[in-house]
Scaffold this active site. Sequence first.
Site, PDB file in Angstrom:
ATOM      1  N   ARG A  29     -83.844  -9.947 -82.677  1.00  0.00           N
ATOM      2  CA  ARG A  29     -85.021  -9.005 -82.797  1.00  0.00           C
ATOM      3  C   ARG A  29     -86.223  -9.561 -82.360  1.00  0.00           C
ATOM      4  O   ARG A  29     -87.470  -8.818 -81.990  1.00  0.00           O
ATOM      5  CB  ARG A  29     -85.334  -8.685 -84.705  1.00  0.00           C
ATOM      6  CG  ARG A  29     -85.880  -7.967 -84.820  1.00  0.00           C
ATOM      7  CD  ARG A  29     -86.087  -7.363 -86.054  1.00  0.00           C
ATOM      8  NE  ARG A  29     -86.554  -8.305 -86.725  1.00  0.00           N
ATOM      9  CZ  ARG A  29     -86.910  -8.270 -88.419  1.00  0.00           C
ATOM     10  NH1 ARG A  29     -86.508  -7.009 -89.335  1.00  0.00           N
ATOM     11  NH2 ARG A  29     -86.947  -9.191 -88.999  1.00  0.00           N
ATOM     12  N   ARG A  73     -88.096 -19.344 -93.471  1.00  0.00           N
ATOM     13  CA  ARG A  73     -88.193 -18.026 -94.618  1.00  0.00           C
ATOM     14  C   ARG A  73     -87.709 -17.955 -95.199  1.00  0.00           C
ATOM     15  O   ARG A  73     -87.054 -17.281 -96.371  1.00  0.00           O
ATOM     16  CB  ARG A  73     -87.852 -17.033 -93.869  1.00  0.00           C
ATOM     17  CG  ARG A  73     -89.074 -16.599 -92.707  1.00  0.00           C
ATOM     18  CD  ARG A  73     -89.672 -15.378 -91.794  1.00  0.00           C
ATOM     19  NE  ARG A  73     -89.055 -14.137 -91.932  1.00  0.00           N
ATOM     20  CZ  ARG A  73     -88.418 -13.149 -91.168  1.00  0.00           C
ATOM     21  NH1 ARG A  73     -88.646 -13.919 -89.480  1.00  0.00           N
ATOM     22  NH2 ARG A  73     -88.564 -12.190 -91.541  1.00  0.00           N
ATOM     23  N   ARG A  97     -92.648 -10.277 -83.169  1.00  0.00           N
ATOM     24  CA  ARG A  97     -93.018 -10.877 -84.437  1.00  0.00           C
ATOM     25  C   ARG A  97     -93.045 -12.171 -84.469  1.00  0.00           C
ATOM     26  O   ARG A  97     -91.924 -12.157 -84.245  1.00  0.00           O
ATOM     27  CB  ARG A  97     -92.449 -10.025 -85.389  1.00  0.00           C
ATOM     28  CG  ARG A  97     -93.127  -8.281 -85.672  1.00  0.00           C
ATOM     29  CD  ARG A  97     -91.285  -8.313 -87.451  1.00  0.00           C
ATOM     30  NE  ARG A  97     -91.296  -8.964 -87.988  1.00  0.00           N
ATOM     31  CZ  ARG A  97     -90.854  -9.061 -88.895  1.00  0.00           C
ATOM     32  NH1 ARG A  97     -90.026  -7.638 -89.198  1.00  0.00           N
ATOM     33  NH2 ARG A  97     -90.135  -9.898 -89.895  1.00  0.00           N
ATOM     34  N   ARG A 115     -90.650  -9.522-104.104  1.00  0.00           N
ATOM     35  CA  ARG A 115     -89.314 -10.838-103.842  1.00  0.00           C
ATOM     36  C   ARG A 115     -89.979 -12.434-104.142  1.00  0.00           C
ATOM     37  O   ARG A 115     -89.624 -13.328-104.462  1.00  0.00           O
ATOM     38  CB  ARG A 115     -90.373 -11.365-102.370  1.00  0.00           C
ATOM     39  CG  ARG A 115     -89.523 -10.375-100.905  1.00  0.00           C
ATOM     40  CD  ARG A 115     -90.523 -11.259 -99.677  1.00  0.00           C
ATOM     41  NE  ARG A 115     -89.536 -11.363 -99.100  1.00  0.00           N
ATOM     42  CZ  ARG A 115     -89.403 -10.175 -98.352  1.00  0.00           C
ATOM     43  NH1 ARG A 115     -90.072  -9.407 -98.124  1.00  0.00           N
ATOM     44  NH2 ARG A 115     -88.936 -10.437 -96.688  1.00  0.00           N
ATOM     45  N   LYS A 163     -81.973  -5.377 -94.512  1.00  0.00           N
ATOM     46  CA  LYS A 163     -82.864  -4.179 -95.625  1.00  0.00           C
ATOM     47  C   LYS A 163     -83.172  -3.416 -94.698  1.00  0.00           C
ATOM     48  O   LYS A 163     -83.772  -1.991 -95.219  1.00  0.00           O
ATOM     49  CB  LYS A 163     -83.632  -5.293 -96.588  1.00  0.00           C
ATOM     50  CG  LYS A 163     -83.403  -5.791 -97.008  1.00  0.00           C
ATOM     51  CD  LYS A 163     -84.337  -7.380 -97.807  1.00  0.00           C
ATOM     52  CE  LYS A 163     -85.236  -7.242 -97.008  1.00  0.00           C
ATOM     53  NZ  LYS A 163     -85.388  -8.650 -96.570  1.00  0.00           N
TER      54      LYS A 163
END
Length: 190
Positions: A128, A146, A134, A89, A14
């Site tokens: 990532r 998640r 993160r 969401r 996204k």
Amino acid sequence: MKNIVLFGPPGAGKGTQSTNIIEKYALIHLSTGDLLRAEKAAGTELGLKAKEFMEKGDLVPDSVVIGMIENKVKANPDANGFVFDGFPRTIAQAEALDQTLQENGLSISKMIALEVDDDELIKRLLERGKVSNRPDDQNEEIIANRIKVYNAETAPVADFYKKQDKFTSVKGIGSIDDIFESLCKVIDQL
Ligand code: B4P
């Protein structure tokens, strides 16, 4: 005016594709994830509250993200349109977004979902995590949470737009350029 909801599970692309879309179509990018991380980095009260949810891979309370998006829509009255990335969401967020847009004489043009299987999502997010710093990208259990939260709370949001005849999906696996081309074919028809 093009107001697009870019939808999909964590790691679907996204954020990656939003960057391409806003450049080509001169739209405004509204990513709740980016906005929350900016609040966290600035050490605001909102950011500190969001941090505890984000680091577990849970959703931040609706009241927090809805207010943030309302402010951004109102702050950009001359926009060509918006790309909503990572928002809505939950159904409550989708209802609030419709309401805010309506109050500003706007509406969603299309929800476009990026379809990616779980194995690929986990691979991308861990990759990532090596560079993003993160915490929610660095731990496989948090990533699994998640995805679980997405399936339980976020996936039903697709039905909200299907009922309005505004839903479409594209394959989110392949090269970033090829996926962008598929997205442009949908956006060009809006
Ligand atoms: P987000 O920031 O929205 O996190 P995300 O879903 O992981 O981002 P995205 O999906 O955009 O990443 P992308 O695929 O582009 O949210 C983080 C957290 O914030 C949430 O867990 C939640 O706690 C909170 N939050 C945010 N919005 C909220 C809301 N509305 N309500 C409540 N809480 C909210 O990128 C993933 C990786 O894949 C990248 O490294 C990229 O380079 C790679 N990639 C992309 N496309 C690829 C391709 N085609 N092939 C290979 N790799 C690809």
